[in-house]
Scaffold this motif. Structure first.
Motif: not given
Length: 468
Positions: A3, A5, A9-10, A99, A101-103, A105-106, A419, A422
């Protein structure tokens, strides 16, 4: 394929990285509004497979699958859990920019240590690996919460609920607190078909008949007391369209009597009942020191065909666009005029309302607690990178972001707590960007105070968590 991440990340600048890794990352989580099942916490449930814990009741994922052309039988229908999981895995590569997609894989990474992109090819081995780990006692519901450093969970409960699960949970030796939240939407929905039957449920809950409006208010007060004794700190109201219409108690009593007789009410009468009743409830909340949350402007059950098939909360709600400033002002003022406005959090599903809510909150502050009236976090369709940044920028522009009570999951899933990570990454990156752009000083002590307050301390103080 691994991934994207990474540890950073971010986080796009050095200040952001420092703030996240040194301050935000390990703070406990206060999730003050969600829809988790308290009975599953009580029984310390282990989920049977990844589809059960991931896809059951998650209308975010359901909407994504429908948008990808997945047949309903693979979403809410009678296909096997594995077939539903495969349909989700096939959808995931199409969700970049969402989101989800991110959630997704997180959650795979944080709960299962699976650092791999989910797609049709990887789905079978991810299914096997995740299910093997889910079978472990270490992946029970309580351990899922403990593992994410959750300190407080605020569930959503109807006033007629017996709260037996909450009573039993309060006796357990756990590292986190599970608190009920008072959600009296059915008691305000006098125009709904189920109103009279809900009043009958309320009668059973309080053990006395409700033949008039005074008895109705007494019953609601009874349940507020009941919830308060069981650790409730908050109410929550889903308000599709904001309302305000002045009325005397005598007028509302007549309206209530008409409805019990089965008579049709005018739109004005409905608003009068809702206004008087919510103001009365707000005063009760203020007396208890509760928080009142107002979730405004969803447009519910848009597909009649699917509502008849699946019922509410199935992924067919969207953003409403009714104006709210005047009536919201009058509603809050009606409580504030007698100094009975409780601590209040204002959310709108329509980001167009962000400036209105941020400005409205500033009208009703006092010395009770910093940020007594809150412009609440980006909610539902706004729970995205852009949505969260916009909400926080608006709050900073118009109010004081330093007093913001931060993030909530609003989720039915026990795997939703990344989240918070995130949100924390987005917050730290926003503050770091302001520093890099010369809009804020690189005073790390001050910035770390902002981060700690927004991610943890403000909510703990605001909801009186840890106080007896």
């Amino acid at each position: 394929m691994k991934t994207f991440i990474t540890d950073d990340f971010l986080l796009y600048n050095e200040t952001a990285k420092e703030l996240y890794h040194n301050t935000a990352k390990n703070l406990p989580i206060i999730d003050y509004h969600n829809h988790l099942n308290q009975y599953e916490i009580l029984e310390d449930k282990n989920f049977g497979n990844l589809a059960e814990v991931w896809l059951g009741g998650d209308h975010y994922k359901w909407r994504g699958m429908r948008a990808n052309g997945v047949s309903e039988e693979y979403i809410t229908g009678n296909k096997s859990d594995y077939e539903k999981f495969l349909a989700w895995a096939k959808t995931i590569p199409n969700t970049i920019g969402n989101p989800l997609y991110h959630w997704t894989h997180l959650e795979l990474l944080r709960y299962f240590d699976i650092d791999e992109l989910l797609d049709e090819e990887t789905a079978p081995r991810i299914w096997e690996e995740a299910n093997e780990k889910l079978a472990s006692p270490e992946m029970s519901v309580r351990n899922l919460l403990k593992g994410k450093n959750v300190e407080f969970v605020g569930t959503t409960d109807d006033p007629t609920d017996d709260l037996r699960a909450h009573e039993d949970l309060a006796k357990e030796d756990m590292s986190f607190t599970v608190s009920p939240s008072f959600r009296p939407d059915s008691g305000l929905g006098i125009e709904k078909d189920g109103f009279v039957s809900w009043v009958e449920k309320l009668e059973k809950a309080v053990g006395s008949s409700i033949e008039n409006y005074d008895a109705f208010l007494d019953a609601l007060s009874n349940r507020v007391n009941f919830f308060n004794e069981r650790g409730c700190r908050s109410s929550d109201h889903g308000i599709n369209v904001i309302f305000f219409e002045d009325a005397t108690k005598s007028e509302v009593s007549d309206i209530f009597a008409k409805r019990l007789k089965g008579e049709t009410l005018s739109e004005k009468e409905v608003e009068q009942f809702k206004t008087y009743t919510l103001v009365s409830l707000g005063e009760m909340y203020a007396d208890k020191g509760w928080v009142m949350q107002l979730h405004i402007n969803p447009l519910r059950n848009n597909s009649t065909r699917m509502f008849k098939l699946l019922g509410p909360d199935s992924g067919f709600d969207s953003i409403g666009d009714r104006l709210l400033a005047d009536k919201l002002s009058n509603l809050l003022n009606a409580m504030d005029i007698n100094n009975k406005l409780p601590r209040t959090v204002l959310y709108s599903l329509n980001s167009r309302d962000n400036n209105v809510l941020a400005a409205m909150a500033g009208n009703f502050q006092n010395a009770e607690v910093p940020g007594k009236v809150q412009f609440g976090t980006a909610w539902w369709f706004n729970d995205t990178i852009d949505g969260m940044e916009d909400q926080m920028r608006t709050l900073a522009n118009i109010g004081l972001i330093s007093n913001f009570i931060g993030m909530l999951t609003d989720s039915r899933s026990f795997l939703s707590f990344p989240r918070h990570e995130y949100f924390r990454r987005i917050l730290c990156n926003l503050l770091g960007t302001w520093v890099e752009e010369g809009k804020a000083p690189k005073d790390m002590k001050l910035l770390e105070t902002y981060v700690r307050n927004i991610c943890y301390d403000n909510a703990k103080r605001y909801f009186s968590i840890g106080e007896k």
